[in-house]
Write a protein that holds these residues in place. Structure first.
Motif, PDB file in Angstrom:
ATOM      1  N   THR A  70      47.144 -16.081  -1.931  1.00 41.50           N
ATOM      2  CA  THR A  70      48.117 -17.173  -2.020  1.00 41.50           C
ATOM      3  C   THR A  70      47.774 -18.296  -1.051  1.00 41.50           C
ATOM      4  OG1 THR A  70      49.582 -16.227  -0.351  1.00 41.50           O
ATOM      5  CG2 THR A  70      49.934 -15.538  -2.645  1.00 41.50           C
ATOM      6  N   ALA A  71      46.749 -18.054  -0.233  1.00 44.22           N
ATOM      7  CA  ALA A  71      46.320 -19.097   0.699  1.00 44.22           C
ATOM      8  C   ALA A  71      44.853 -18.929   1.041  1.00 44.22           C
ATOM      9  CB  ALA A  71      47.150 -19.045   1.981  1.00 44.22           C
ATOM     10  N   VAL A  72      44.205 -20.065   1.319  1.00 50.32           N
ATOM     11  CA  VAL A  72      42.789 -20.041   1.673  1.00 50.32           C
ATOM     12  C   VAL A  72      42.559 -20.882   2.923  1.00 50.32           C
ATOM     13  CG1 VAL A  72      40.472 -20.727   0.958  1.00 50.32           C
ATOM     14  CG2 VAL A  72      42.048 -19.774  -0.710  1.00 50.32           C
ATOM     15  N   PHE A  73      41.805 -20.312   3.851  1.00 50.60           N
ATOM     16  CA  PHE A  73      41.358 -21.067   5.019  1.00 50.60           C
ATOM     17  C   PHE A  73      39.879 -21.370   4.812  1.00 50.60           C
ATOM     18  CE2 PHE A  73      39.344 -20.449   9.376  1.00 50.60           C
ATOM     19  CZ  PHE A  73      39.462 -21.789   9.726  1.00 50.60           C
ATOM     20  N   GLN A  86      44.576 -20.321  14.968  1.00 49.45           N
ATOM     21  CA  GLN A  86      45.809 -21.100  14.817  1.00 49.45           C
ATOM     22  C   GLN A  86      46.035 -21.523  13.365  1.00 49.45           C
ATOM     23  OE1 GLN A  86      46.201 -24.302  17.657  1.00 49.45           O
ATOM     24  NE2 GLN A  86      47.854 -25.286  16.500  1.00 49.45           N
ATOM     25  N   ALA A  87      44.961 -21.927  12.702  1.00 53.32           N
ATOM     26  CA  ALA A  87      45.075 -22.335  11.301  1.00 53.32           C
ATOM     27  C   ALA A  87      45.539 -21.166  10.441  1.00 53.32           C
ATOM     28  CB  ALA A  87      43.723 -22.855  10.805  1.00 53.32           C
ATOM     29  N   THR A  88      44.937 -20.014  10.677  1.00 58.20           N
ATOM     30  CA  THR A  88      45.283 -18.833   9.890  1.00 58.20           C
ATOM     31  C   THR A  88      46.717 -18.388  10.196  1.00 58.20           C
ATOM     32  OG1 THR A  88      42.963 -18.170  10.056  1.00 58.20           O
ATOM     33  CG2 THR A  88      44.518 -16.524   9.247  1.00 58.20           C
ATOM     34  N   ALA A  89      47.064 -18.415  11.483  1.00 57.14           N
ATOM     35  CA  ALA A  89      48.412 -18.019  11.890  1.00 57.14           C
ATOM     36  C   ALA A  89      49.462 -18.932  11.241  1.00 57.14           C
ATOM     37  CB  ALA A  89      48.538 -18.066  13.409  1.00 57.14           C
ATOM     38  N   TYR A  90      49.128 -20.192  11.098  1.00 55.38           N
ATOM     39  CA  TYR A  90      50.049 -21.119  10.446  1.00 55.38           C
ATOM     40  C   TYR A  90      50.354 -20.669   9.017  1.00 55.38           C
ATOM     41  CZ  TYR A  90      51.588 -25.298   7.952  1.00 55.38           C
ATOM     42  OH  TYR A  90      52.274 -26.176   7.148  1.00 55.38           O
ATOM     43  N   LEU A  91      49.285 -20.281   8.316  1.00 60.45           N
ATOM     44  CA  LEU A  91      49.443 -19.787   6.950  1.00 60.45           C
ATOM     45  C   LEU A  91      50.295 -18.509   6.936  1.00 60.45           C
ATOM     46  CD1 LEU A  91      47.987 -21.738   5.151  1.00 60.45           C
ATOM     47  CD2 LEU A  91      45.876 -20.530   5.716  1.00 60.45           C
ATOM     48  N   LEU A  92      49.975 -17.612   7.824  1.00 62.70           N
ATOM     49  CA  LEU A  92      50.717 -16.355   7.928  1.00 62.70           C
ATOM     50  C   LEU A  92      52.195 -16.632   8.237  1.00 62.70           C
ATOM     51  CD1 LEU A  92      48.487 -14.436   7.359  1.00 62.70           C
ATOM     52  CD2 LEU A  92      47.979 -14.400   9.811  1.00 62.70           C
ATOM     53  N   GLY A  93      52.412 -17.583   9.115  1.00 66.96           N
ATOM     54  CA  GLY A  93      53.780 -17.934   9.496  1.00 66.96           C
ATOM     55  C   GLY A  93      54.581 -18.490   8.328  1.00 66.96           C
ATOM     56  N   LYS A  94      53.876 -19.038   7.358  1.00 66.95           N
ATOM     57  CA  LYS A  94      54.545 -19.563   6.167  1.00 66.95           C
ATOM     58  C   LYS A  94      54.871 -18.441   5.183  1.00 66.95           C
ATOM     59  CE  LYS A  94      54.285 -24.281   6.019  1.00 66.95           C
ATOM     60  NZ  LYS A  94      55.066 -25.249   5.218  1.00 66.95           N
ATOM     61  N   GLY A  95      54.519 -17.215   5.547  1.00 64.86           N
ATOM     62  CA  GLY A  95      54.858 -16.081   4.692  1.00 64.86           C
ATOM     63  C   GLY A  95      53.715 -15.569   3.829  1.00 64.86           C
ATOM     64  N   ALA A 137      47.878 -22.192  -1.190  1.00 63.26           N
ATOM     65  CA  ALA A 137      47.838 -23.166  -0.098  1.00 63.26           C
ATOM     66  C   ALA A 137      46.421 -23.233   0.463  1.00 63.26           C
ATOM     67  CB  ALA A 137      48.809 -22.751   1.000  1.00 63.26           C
ATOM     68  N   VAL A 138      46.036 -24.415   0.942  1.00 68.54           N
ATOM     69  CA  VAL A 138      44.673 -24.589   1.456  1.00 68.54           C
ATOM     70  C   VAL A 138      44.707 -25.274   2.825  1.00 68.54           C
ATOM     71  CG1 VAL A 138      42.439 -25.715   1.068  1.00 68.54           C
ATOM     72  CG2 VAL A 138      43.701 -24.753  -0.872  1.00 68.54           C
ATOM     73  N   VAL A 139      43.942 -24.727   3.750  1.00 68.22           N
ATOM     74  CA  VAL A 139      43.762 -25.366   5.063  1.00 68.22           C
ATOM     75  C   VAL A 139      42.273 -25.585   5.287  1.00 68.22           C
ATOM     76  CG1 VAL A 139      43.989 -25.092   7.565  1.00 68.22           C
ATOM     77  CG2 VAL A 139      45.830 -24.338   6.065  1.00 68.22           C
ATOM     78  N   GLY A 140      41.924 -26.737   5.839  1.00 66.98           N
ATOM     79  CA  GLY A 140      40.522 -27.040   6.116  1.00 66.98           C
ATOM     80  C   GLY A 140      40.219 -27.031   7.599  1.00 66.98           C
ATOM     81  N   PHE A 141      39.113 -27.678   7.947  1.00 62.90           N
ATOM     82  CA  PHE A 141      38.683 -27.745   9.350  1.00 62.90           C
ATOM     83  C   PHE A 141      37.845 -29.005   9.527  1.00 62.90           C
ATOM     84  CE2 PHE A 141      37.190 -26.681  13.429  1.00 62.90           C
ATOM     85  CZ  PHE A 141      37.757 -25.485  13.880  1.00 62.90           C
TER      86      PHE A 141
END
Lengths: 343, 343
Positions: free
Chosen positions: A252-255, A181-190, A281-285
DNA sequence: CTGAAAGCGCTTACAG
DNA sequence: CTGAAAGCGCTTACAG
């Protein structure tokens, strides 16, 4: 102190109380433990209570332990209390343990197999009635000795895990799905170039699996990029992010596999003269407390650590009270994507 | 498991080992505890060890506790493990405890007097050999019962504190002096309106004293401004800072009694459309891990929590080993002003 | 309603 | 060098 005068500094025993109250030691024990069978008349109870109070009597828990084979103590085994994910988990355990009259001992494994083993071994000495733990290496089958002497275990897992007919319950959040879900969110942002940053063992595999699933589901030609480093903390994240940046063609993004690593990564990005989330962009956990304190505030997967601790303790105590089914229970816990500023 | 087959699921005792090895139970105990007096010949020792190993023998700690009056367990009493100041402190304690064969139980007082009392009472049951604690309300004299049954205590204090001839050692950093230095730093930067933000009880008085001392030392006509709120956390800091801002004539600098409050205050400042440190400078206290993660990074007083934990445990264990002087020891720990970006 | 007694598993003088 | 015995303080059948 009265008992000091009377007994020369030794702690009073039920025998002393009995003498003072003019009853037998058995009766003292009976009023202390108040079993349903023995109905000591109110008048006698009061005499005993008064004597206990006057002597400052408290039960000797070693003697009680030896007799009842119960310690009223639980042990909580975690990687390291200084990792901000764990204090809330431990606190949840402590809260329900205390409500039920249990103490809790905490062990830090440092994520080491040897220490996991050593702790499990020491538990056989009978100091604790049950175990709540997060194990990187020890499998359920390695706990057979514990089960033989009837010490139940609750494990925190990173995915659903069947446990069979052992006194073993497990608690998990679906890490793969959350990572997906976290990764998909990033993907969804383009974003099309999304890297993953992880530490060793522990939740690595489940979270990586979710990351890969999301990439594949989104498009066939997305390149996976997993950077693994030594430790799940800021310096690991910093170092991993530097390696990614130095590779020439940054994502352009890191999980990141946890918040501490995400925070380290943000620092590396800033130090490279780039800005989060505009450039990367950065997403954590985890959603540790620091996640909302940093700037930009971290977008992350929230787990409910305190709730997990409480639930784990409840499962364990139910089993200790004989209220659990023979077969191990498996409880899925919720998580949620919290969108803040970093992505 | 061998012993399961042999003994029908019961844990093997020294008696079982003795039978298998063809010696007396006394001898098993002797080789297990290896006292200097008893020189069991190597050949016999080996027979016993092999028997122990084959049966999977581990000592029963309840029986040992009852006999020796030692639990090999320490208790650590803190306000709340989820306050980021404490995990490192606890971890320091755990580390030296483990090296010396002690387990550690942790209790959270929530800063409540009632819970401090309740925990102290439960300690009389003999579960633990010694206590390390931070107490907001309980004084040394309230611990007399503990001392009578020979349970030593190490207290973390906010200032030097004489303790007399009890088995009581204390550890402190000079909070007043540290607060004075933090405030003086702000004054040295040219600030004339410096407010202080604090929570209730605990370190409040010592830190306030230092703040006032610095103001007075700097100039006679500086106005003291102390805002007290309910709790030592972000929301306390946020709320306190709002009250200060709404008062109309805001200060140009704030000294917060801990980092969590400082972080909350920075958020309130930002939410008011002001910037740290340009409009209002902020200094914290503790140097929790988040202090360097926030933006701007927090200028604060660093304490060495892990070291403090280690030192506290050493003091306690020395006393348990009979290596401490009768009179309570007082150890001052270092601190330092860490200058970062918030002031 | 109450007490005498057994026994949980160990350590530690003590005797030989 | 090794073992028999006492006893730590309690709980829990059991008998009365």
């Amino acid at each position: 102190m009265i008992f000091k005068k009377r007994l020369g500094g030794k702690k009073p025993t039920q025998h002393d109380v009995a003498q003072l109250a003019g009853v037998s030691q058995t009766t003292v024990s009976l009023v202390l433990n108040n079993p349903e069978v023995a109905s000591v008349p109110e008048e006698t109870r009061q005499r005993v209570f008064i004597a206990m109070h006057n002597l400052g009597y408290v039960v000797n828990s070693a003697a009680r332990m030896l007799r009842t084979n119960r310690s009223n103590t639980l042990v909580c085994i975690i990687p390291m209390i200084t990792n901000p994910f764990y204090p809330a988990f431990v606190s949840g355990i402590q809260e329900v343990a205390e409500q039920n009259g249990y103490d809790v001992i905490t062990y830090n494994t440092h994520g080491s197999q040897e220490r996991e083993r050593k702790f499990l071994k020491s538990i056989l000495e009978g100091r604790v009635d049950g175990v709540i733990g997060i194990f990187f290496y020890t499998q359920a089958r390695d706990m057979a000795q514990l089960f033989e002497v009837n010490i139940p275990v609750v494990r925190l897992e990173v995915r659903e895990q069947r446990s069979g007919e052992w006194p073993l319950d497990s608690l998990y959040i679906d890490n793969a799905q959350a990572a997906c879900q976290a990764t998909a969110y990033l993907l969804g942002k383009g974003h099309r170039r999304v890297a993953m940053l992880t530490g060793p063992a522990g939740p690595r595999d489940a979270r990586k699996e979710g990351y890969l699933t999301a990439l594949k589901a989104h498009s066939d030609d997305l390149q996976a990029w997993v950077q693994e480093v030594d430790s799940y903390n800021e310096s690991g994240g910093y170092q991993g992010m530097r390696m990614i940046l130095e590779s020439g063609d940054p994502p352009t993004a890191v999980f990141a596999a946890n918040d501490l690593m995400a925070i380290g990564a943000m620092k590396a990005i800033r130090d490279a003269g780039l800005v989060v989330p505009k450039d990367i962009a950065v997403v954590g956990f985890d959603d540790i407390p620091a996640a909302q304190m940093v700037t930009p505030a971290l977008t992350t997967i929230r787990q409910f650590q305190e709730e997990m601790g409480k639930r784990a303790a409840q499962l364990l105590i139910e089993r200790l009270n004989g209220e659990a089914p023979l077969v191990g229970r498996i409880v899925e816990m919720p998580y949620e994507l919290v969108i803040r500023e970093s992505a």
